[in-house]
Design a protein around this motif. Structure first.
Motif, PDB file in Angstrom:
ATOM      1  N   PHE A   5      26.650 -10.718-142.894  1.00  0.00           N
ATOM      2  CA  PHE A   5      26.026 -10.537-141.224  1.00  0.00           C
ATOM      3  C   PHE A   5      26.192 -11.748-140.703  1.00  0.00           C
ATOM      4  CE2 PHE A   5      22.419 -11.138-138.254  1.00  0.00           C
ATOM      5  CZ  PHE A   5      22.565  -9.963-137.941  1.00  0.00           C
ATOM      6  N   TYR A   6      25.683 -12.852-140.862  1.00  0.00           N
ATOM      7  CA  TYR A   6      25.678 -13.713-140.946  1.00  0.00           C
ATOM      8  C   TYR A   6      27.495 -14.515-141.048  1.00  0.00           C
ATOM      9  CZ  TYR A   6      20.306 -14.282-141.318  1.00  0.00           C
ATOM     10  OH  TYR A   6      19.221 -14.373-141.040  1.00  0.00           O
ATOM     11  N   ASN A   7      27.833 -14.848-142.116  1.00  0.00           N
ATOM     12  CA  ASN A   7      29.582 -14.969-142.021  1.00  0.00           C
ATOM     13  C   ASN A   7      29.898 -14.778-140.909  1.00  0.00           C
ATOM     14  OD1 ASN A   7      30.032 -15.342-145.390  1.00  0.00           O
ATOM     15  ND2 ASN A   7      28.290 -16.690-144.007  1.00  0.00           N
ATOM     16  N   THR A   8      29.957 -13.453-140.282  1.00  0.00           N
ATOM     17  CA  THR A   8      30.508 -12.249-139.198  1.00  0.00           C
ATOM     18  C   THR A   8      29.517 -13.148-137.983  1.00  0.00           C
ATOM     19  OG1 THR A   8      30.398 -10.618-140.466  1.00  0.00           O
ATOM     20  CG2 THR A   8      31.041 -10.258-137.544  1.00  0.00           C
ATOM     21  N   VAL A   9      28.363 -13.259-137.606  1.00  0.00           N
ATOM     22  CA  VAL A   9      27.658 -14.022-136.444  1.00  0.00           C
ATOM     23  C   VAL A   9      28.807 -15.251-136.396  1.00  0.00           C
ATOM     24  CG1 VAL A   9      25.351 -14.976-135.606  1.00  0.00           C
ATOM     25  CG2 VAL A   9      25.500 -12.758-136.452  1.00  0.00           C
ATOM     26  N   GLY A  10      28.232 -16.697-137.445  1.00  0.00           N
ATOM     27  CA  GLY A  10      30.022 -17.656-137.140  1.00  0.00           C
ATOM     28  C   GLY A  10      30.671 -17.268-136.980  1.00  0.00           C
ATOM     29  N   GLY A  11      31.572 -16.443-137.379  1.00  0.00           N
ATOM     30  CA  GLY A  11      33.289 -16.024-136.437  1.00  0.00           C
ATOM     31  C   GLY A  11      32.676 -16.109-135.123  1.00  0.00           C
ATOM     32  N   VAL A  12      31.929 -15.431-134.570  1.00  0.00           N
ATOM     33  CA  VAL A  12      31.750 -14.831-133.284  1.00  0.00           C
ATOM     34  C   VAL A  12      31.469 -16.404-132.426  1.00  0.00           C
ATOM     35  CG1 VAL A  12      30.447 -13.603-131.358  1.00  0.00           C
ATOM     36  CG2 VAL A  12      31.236 -12.173-133.678  1.00  0.00           C
ATOM     37  N   LEU A  13      30.528 -17.006-133.548  1.00  0.00           N
ATOM     38  CA  LEU A  13      30.469 -18.423-132.589  1.00  0.00           C
ATOM     39  C   LEU A  13      31.350 -19.012-132.688  1.00  0.00           C
ATOM     40  CD1 LEU A  13      26.794 -19.009-133.744  1.00  0.00           C
ATOM     41  CD2 LEU A  13      27.328 -18.284-131.267  1.00  0.00           C
ATOM     42  N   GLY A  14      32.230 -18.932-133.650  1.00  0.00           N
ATOM     43  CA  GLY A  14      33.496 -20.263-133.486  1.00  0.00           C
ATOM     44  C   GLY A  14      34.364 -19.587-133.000  1.00  0.00           C
ATOM     45  N   GLY A  15      35.066 -18.012-132.119  1.00  0.00           N
ATOM     46  CA  GLY A  15      35.815 -17.997-131.627  1.00  0.00           C
ATOM     47  C   GLY A  15      35.160 -18.082-129.649  1.00  0.00           C
ATOM     48  N   LEU A  16      33.547 -18.714-130.206  1.00  0.00           N
ATOM     49  CA  LEU A  16      33.007 -18.554-129.077  1.00  0.00           C
ATOM     50  C   LEU A  16      33.445 -19.922-128.399  1.00  0.00           C
ATOM     51  CD1 LEU A  16      31.410 -17.481-126.051  1.00  0.00           C
ATOM     52  CD2 LEU A  16      29.385 -18.431-127.102  1.00  0.00           C
ATOM     53  N   VAL A  17      33.930 -20.891-128.813  1.00  0.00           N
ATOM     54  CA  VAL A  17      33.252 -22.179-129.377  1.00  0.00           C
ATOM     55  C   VAL A  17      34.956 -22.667-129.249  1.00  0.00           C
ATOM     56  CG1 VAL A  17      33.795 -24.318-130.747  1.00  0.00           C
ATOM     57  CG2 VAL A  17      32.010 -22.841-130.940  1.00  0.00           C
ATOM     58  N   TYR A  18      36.279 -21.392-129.558  1.00  0.00           N
ATOM     59  CA  TYR A  18      37.564 -21.736-129.082  1.00  0.00           C
ATOM     60  C   TYR A  18      37.847 -22.036-127.886  1.00  0.00           C
ATOM     61  CZ  TYR A  18      41.930 -20.437-128.993  1.00  0.00           C
ATOM     62  OH  TYR A  18      43.362 -20.163-128.123  1.00  0.00           O
ATOM     63  N   TYR A  19      37.291 -20.888-127.628  1.00  0.00           N
ATOM     64  CA  TYR A  19      36.994 -19.804-126.343  1.00  0.00           C
ATOM     65  C   TYR A  19      36.392 -20.634-125.143  1.00  0.00           C
ATOM     66  CZ  TYR A  19      36.804 -17.610-121.403  1.00  0.00           C
ATOM     67  OH  TYR A  19      37.318 -17.046-119.597  1.00  0.00           O
ATOM     68  N   VAL A  20      35.764 -21.501-125.137  1.00  0.00           N
ATOM     69  CA  VAL A  20      34.984 -22.932-124.224  1.00  0.00           C
ATOM     70  C   VAL A  20      35.840 -23.922-124.485  1.00  0.00           C
ATOM     71  CG1 VAL A  20      32.458 -23.635-124.023  1.00  0.00           C
ATOM     72  CG2 VAL A  20      32.512 -21.747-124.276  1.00  0.00           C
ATOM     73  N   THR A  21      36.303 -24.140-125.469  1.00  0.00           N
ATOM     74  CA  THR A  21      36.832 -25.534-125.528  1.00  0.00           C
ATOM     75  C   THR A  21      39.016 -25.090-124.533  1.00  0.00           C
ATOM     76  OG1 THR A  21      36.309 -25.970-127.731  1.00  0.00           O
ATOM     77  CG2 THR A  21      38.515 -27.270-127.358  1.00  0.00           C
ATOM     78  N   MET A  22      39.025 -24.265-125.089  1.00  0.00           N
ATOM     79  CA  MET A  22      40.653 -24.042-124.309  1.00  0.00           C
ATOM     80  C   MET A  22      40.424 -23.853-123.092  1.00  0.00           C
ATOM     81  SD  MET A  22      42.387 -20.199-124.464  1.00  0.00           S
ATOM     82  CE  MET A  22      41.358 -19.812-123.425  1.00  0.00           C
ATOM     83  N   LYS A  23      39.240 -23.071-122.623  1.00  0.00           N
ATOM     84  CA  LYS A  23      39.222 -23.049-121.248  1.00  0.00           C
ATOM     85  C   LYS A  23      39.010 -24.460-120.379  1.00  0.00           C
ATOM     86  CE  LYS A  23      39.978 -18.572-119.708  1.00  0.00           C
ATOM     87  NZ  LYS A  23      40.580 -18.336-119.358  1.00  0.00           N
ATOM     88  N   ALA A  24      37.951 -24.727-120.916  1.00  0.00           N
ATOM     89  CA  ALA A  24      37.879 -27.072-120.232  1.00  0.00           C
ATOM     90  C   ALA A  24      39.029 -27.065-120.403  1.00  0.00           C
ATOM     91  CB  ALA A  24      36.626 -27.357-121.388  1.00  0.00           C
ATOM     92  N   ARG A  25      39.581 -27.508-121.617  1.00  0.00           N
ATOM     93  CA  ARG A  25      41.319 -27.845-121.342  1.00  0.00           C
ATOM     94  C   ARG A  25      42.229 -27.833-120.434  1.00  0.00           C
ATOM     95  NH1 ARG A  25      44.015 -28.427-127.223  1.00  0.00           N
ATOM     96  NH2 ARG A  25      45.034 -29.864-126.370  1.00  0.00           N
ATOM     97  N   MET A  26      41.528 -26.267-120.215  1.00  0.00           N
ATOM     98  CA  MET A  26      42.987 -26.274-119.229  1.00  0.00           C
ATOM     99  C   MET A  26      42.617 -26.141-117.595  1.00  0.00           C
ATOM    100  SD  MET A  26      43.230 -21.920-120.061  1.00  0.00           S
ATOM    101  CE  MET A  26      44.026 -21.600-118.669  1.00  0.00           C
ATOM    102  N   VAL A  27      41.084 -26.561-117.632  1.00  0.00           N
ATOM    103  CA  VAL A  27      40.150 -26.813-116.158  1.00  0.00           C
ATOM    104  C   VAL A  27      40.893 -28.593-116.001  1.00  0.00           C
ATOM    105  CG1 VAL A  27      37.966 -27.639-115.104  1.00  0.00           C
ATOM    106  CG2 VAL A  27      38.424 -25.588-116.076  1.00  0.00           C
ATOM    107  N   LEU A  28      40.935 -29.363-117.528  1.00  0.00           N
ATOM    108  CA  LEU A  28      40.527 -30.998-117.291  1.00  0.00           C
ATOM    109  C   LEU A  28      42.288 -31.134-117.280  1.00  0.00           C
ATOM    110  CD1 LEU A  28      37.784 -31.152-120.043  1.00  0.00           C
ATOM    111  CD2 LEU A  28      37.791 -31.226-117.576  1.00  0.00           C
ATOM    112  N   ASN A  29      43.064 -29.831-117.379  1.00  0.00           N
ATOM    113  CA  ASN A  29      44.490 -29.910-118.001  1.00  0.00           C
ATOM    114  C   ASN A  29      44.667 -30.995-119.118  1.00  0.00           C
ATOM    115  OD1 ASN A  29      45.255 -28.785-115.350  1.00  0.00           O
ATOM    116  ND2 ASN A  29      44.971 -30.399-114.475  1.00  0.00           N
ATOM    117  N   ILE A  30      44.539 -31.122-120.192  1.00  0.00           N
ATOM    118  CA  ILE A  30      44.661 -31.804-121.165  1.00  0.00           C
ATOM    119  C   ILE A  30      45.212 -31.198-122.271  1.00  0.00           C
ATOM    120  CG2 ILE A  30      43.552 -32.860-123.293  1.00  0.00           C
ATOM    121  CD1 ILE A  30      41.032 -32.295-122.538  1.00  0.00           C
TER     122      ILE A  30
END
Length: 205
Positions: free
Chosen positions: A180-205
């Protein structure tokens, strides 16, 4: 307040200890794994002796973004495997704590003690699923629902595989809370990736 500080201190100590203990082994294992990758996909260039193989490895690492992503993925994966399987003692009864590990308190010899196992299980999967999403971003797409679904599913399958190996090899204990906790961590990791990807698109990095 003191309990919170103790908990944070214990989490930090355990994470740093896990990184310290597994860093060298994971780095070497990832290095060797990428040699195997080269011999599978670049056999013409790598299969000419060890000097040629090292030169090819270095050039590939320097030129290919995907090669570097795979190297990082192998590194993170090997650190998790070292923590969960490769550096564990044998257990007489791997099913002794099937329903355990849900909270931050455990009873040892009649005394309650703080345990960070559940929090560590979440944290452990965050970089793994983030790197998986980053490595295979062409297959997962850019939608947040798809990213969270894939990251959670991959973390779940990976966690179940680890728990089954622990059960079969008697390395540690099989616990539903770990999955259960590993799966929660996996979802949070996906969220971290998504936020990072969107931030890079906004900042054009």
């Amino acid at each position: 307040m003191k309990e919170t500080i103790d908990l944070l201190g214990k989490i930090l100590t355990n994470i740093l200890t896990a990184l310290y203990e597994t860093f060298g082994f994971s780095l070497l294992l990832s290095f060797l794994a990428m040699f195997f990758y080269l011999y599978a996909y670049e056999s013409a260039a790598a299969g000419k002796g060890w000097k040629s193989a090292i030169v090819t490895w270095y050039q590939k690492f320097k030129e290919s973004v995907f090669f570097r992503k795979l190297f990082l993925l192998f590194f993170v994966t090997s650190m998790i495997l070292f923590r969960t399987l490769l550096n564990r003692n044998l257990w007489m009864n791997p099913l002794s704590k099937v329903m355990g590990g849900w909270g931050i308190w455990e009873t040892v010899n009649g005394e309650q003690k703080i345990t960070t196992e559940c929090i560590e299980n979440v944290i452990m999967m965050v970089p793994f699923s983030s790197v998986v999403m980053w490595t295979f971003k062409e297959k997962t797409g850019n939608g947040w629902k798809k990213i969270l679904w894939y990251s959670g599913k991959i973390a779940f399958i990976f966690s179940v595989s680890i728990e089954m190996l622990q059960l079969l090899l008697r390395l540690g204990t099989f616990q539903l809370s770990d999955i259960f906790y590993n799966t929660v961590g996996g979802v949070l990791g996906g969220l971290v990736y998504y936020v990072t990807m969107k931030a890079r698109m906004v900042l054009n990095i």
